[in-house]
Design an enzyme around this catalytic site. Structure first.
Site, PDB file in Angstrom:
ATOM      1  N   GLN A 162       5.749 -86.670 -12.259  1.00 18.97           N
ATOM      2  CA  GLN A 162       4.317 -86.603 -11.997  1.00 18.97           C
ATOM      3  C   GLN A 162       4.037 -86.612 -10.493  1.00 18.97           C
ATOM      4  O   GLN A 162       2.897 -86.420 -10.083  1.00 18.97           O
ATOM      5  CB  GLN A 162       3.615 -87.797 -12.651  1.00 18.97           C
ATOM      6  CG  GLN A 162       3.818 -87.882 -14.157  1.00 18.97           C
ATOM      7  CD  GLN A 162       3.286 -89.183 -14.716  1.00 18.97           C
ATOM      8  OE1 GLN A 162       2.086 -89.391 -14.790  1.00 18.97           O
ATOM      9  NE2 GLN A 162       4.177 -90.087 -15.103  1.00 18.97           N
ATOM     10  N   GLY A 179       9.182 -95.789 -13.344  1.00 18.75           N
ATOM     11  CA  GLY A 179       8.124 -95.981 -12.367  1.00 18.75           C
ATOM     12  C   GLY A 179       6.796 -95.337 -12.724  1.00 18.75           C
ATOM     13  O   GLY A 179       6.090 -94.855 -11.837  1.00 18.75           O
ATOM     14  N   ILE A 209       4.102 -85.540  -6.460  1.00 21.40           N
ATOM     15  CA  ILE A 209       3.939 -84.278  -5.736  1.00 21.40           C
ATOM     16  C   ILE A 209       4.599 -84.325  -4.367  1.00 21.40           C
ATOM     17  O   ILE A 209       4.373 -83.451  -3.539  1.00 21.40           O
ATOM     18  CB  ILE A 209       2.439 -83.919  -5.593  1.00 21.40           C
ATOM     19  CG1 ILE A 209       1.683 -84.984  -4.792  1.00 21.40           C
ATOM     20  CG2 ILE A 209       1.800 -83.728  -6.968  1.00 21.40           C
ATOM     21  CD1 ILE A 209       0.225 -84.621  -4.504  1.00 21.40           C
ATOM     22  N   CYS A 226      -4.583 -67.551   3.622  1.00 17.43           N
ATOM     23  CA  CYS A 226      -3.513 -66.789   2.977  1.00 17.43           C
ATOM     24  C   CYS A 226      -2.965 -65.730   3.924  1.00 17.43           C
ATOM     25  O   CYS A 226      -3.719 -65.068   4.644  1.00 17.43           O
ATOM     26  CB  CYS A 226      -4.062 -66.127   1.706  1.00 17.43           C
ATOM     27  SG  CYS A 226      -2.834 -65.183   0.774  1.00 17.43           S
ATOM     28  N   HIS A 236       2.669 -81.879 -11.760  1.00 18.53           N
ATOM     29  CA  HIS A 236       1.414 -81.937 -11.012  1.00 18.53           C
ATOM     30  C   HIS A 236       1.463 -81.122  -9.729  1.00 18.53           C
ATOM     31  O   HIS A 236       0.551 -81.224  -8.911  1.00 18.53           O
ATOM     32  CB  HIS A 236       1.040 -83.382 -10.697  1.00 18.53           C
ATOM     33  CG  HIS A 236       0.655 -84.172 -11.906  1.00 18.53           C
ATOM     34  ND1 HIS A 236       0.627 -85.561 -11.936  1.00 18.53           N
ATOM     35  CD2 HIS A 236       0.271 -83.784 -13.143  1.00 18.53           C
ATOM     36  CE1 HIS A 236       0.253 -85.970 -13.138  1.00 18.53           C
ATOM     37  NE2 HIS A 236       0.044 -84.911 -13.886  1.00 18.53           N
TER      38      HIS A 236
END
Length: 309
Positions: free
Chosen positions: A139, A248, A141, A206, A157
């Site tokens: 989970q 965790g 990032i 971008c 995620h």
């Protein structure tokens, strides 16, 4: 279709990242004995496992000094992450959201994998030589699993170090520091710090030919659905695993909170490694309390029955 796939697809079609499990979900939990904390017993199960799935959460990264932004004191300036990590917050004030993520990116550049990350990566490398597999479903990032050397990694995620164009949708890795010149020196977490109010045209843009659209962090925000491709990959891994570790994580945020209980409901051993018990603890065969960096390395160390070629 297996029970896990049916439940996962039904739930994700209705729920979004960040939602907590409702009390009604308790109707579906199986009555089980209190989990064991016998490490020798776990090690015997570990020695026989061919396909190990390891689900990790913020508690792993916290031991590397990574802010969790959950609970009391989890603020950046005067906001909690739940107030900034949303599509609406980005639409209203992309400069403020980018300051928040720039701060998090810069913090992560100074952090390193801890013994839990390293134990997982070393276990994966060792078992792969024995024809056994380890997959990490995280989970987090922060990419600390990747830094530690984990290869088979599903980041449900997203990642702090990937961007997605709001115009063309292109996803790209980006490790620049700062990510754009306008964010240099910005993002201080002190509550007295004023917003930088950076013009949209000076925020990350971008670089695909002919685009120049505004970039956003390639993370799953509150109120957004998980990537269906990643979720499908998770389902496949959990369908074949014969041992699951939950490391965790508080086991309260859906859809990740249902992964391990669904595996346990099929009779597959699940071991929880966490500082404290969670709402899912009683559904698992094992629970080991304490810092993951302390409890996980001996759990995943080479077993005496392993044959290393």
């Amino acid at each position: 279709m297996c029970l896990f796939q049916f439940t996962a697809r039904r739930l994700v079609s209705q729920a979004y990242c960040g939602l907590k499990a409702s009390s009604s979900k308790k109707k579906f939990c199986l009555e089980m004995a209190r989990p064991s904390s016998n490490m020798a017993e776990f090690r015997e199960v570990f020695a026989k496992a061919k396909h190990i799935a390891i689900i990790t959460g913020a508690g792993v990264s916290a031991e590397s000094g990574v802010p969790t932004f959950r609970g009391a004191g989890g603020f950046w300036r005067k906001w909690q992450a739940q107030e900034l990590a949303t599509p609406g917050a980005f639409a209203r004030n992309p400069s403020r959201v980018w300051e928040f993520y720039h701060y998090r990116r810069e913090v992560m550049l100074s952090k390193h994998p801890n013994p839990a990350h390293i134990a997982i990566a070393e276990c994966e490398k060792r078992l792969s030589k024995q024809g056994r597999s380890v997959v990490v479903i995280t989970q987090n990032i922060d990419e600390l699993h990747r830094k530690a050397g984990t290869k088979h990694l599903l980041e449900i995620h997203g990642s702090l170090f990937k961007t997605r164009c709001t115009s063309c949708g292109n996803v790209a890795a980006n490790y620049r520091s700062p990510i754009c010149p306008a964010l240099a020196g910005k993002g201080a977490p002190d509550p007295d710090t004023e917003d930088a109010a950076i013009p949209v045209e000076d925020l990350p843009q971008c670089e695909e030919d002919g685009c120049s659209g505004l970039l956003r962090p390639h993370v799953v925000w509150f109120g957004e659905a998980l990537d269906p491709g990643v979720l499908t990959a998770v389902e496949k891994e959990l369908d074949i695993c014969d041992l699951c570790l939950v490391v965790g994580t508080s086991s309260v945020v859906y859809p990740a909170a249902m992964f391990a209980p669904q595996v346990s409901a099929r009779g597959i051993p699940v071991a929880e490694f966490n500082m404290e018990t969670t709402p899912a603890t009683d559904r698992f065969r094992f629970h080991f309390s304490g810092p993951c960096g302390t409890t996980l390395p001996p759990a995943l160390a080479r077993h005496e029955t392993e044959i290393i070629s």
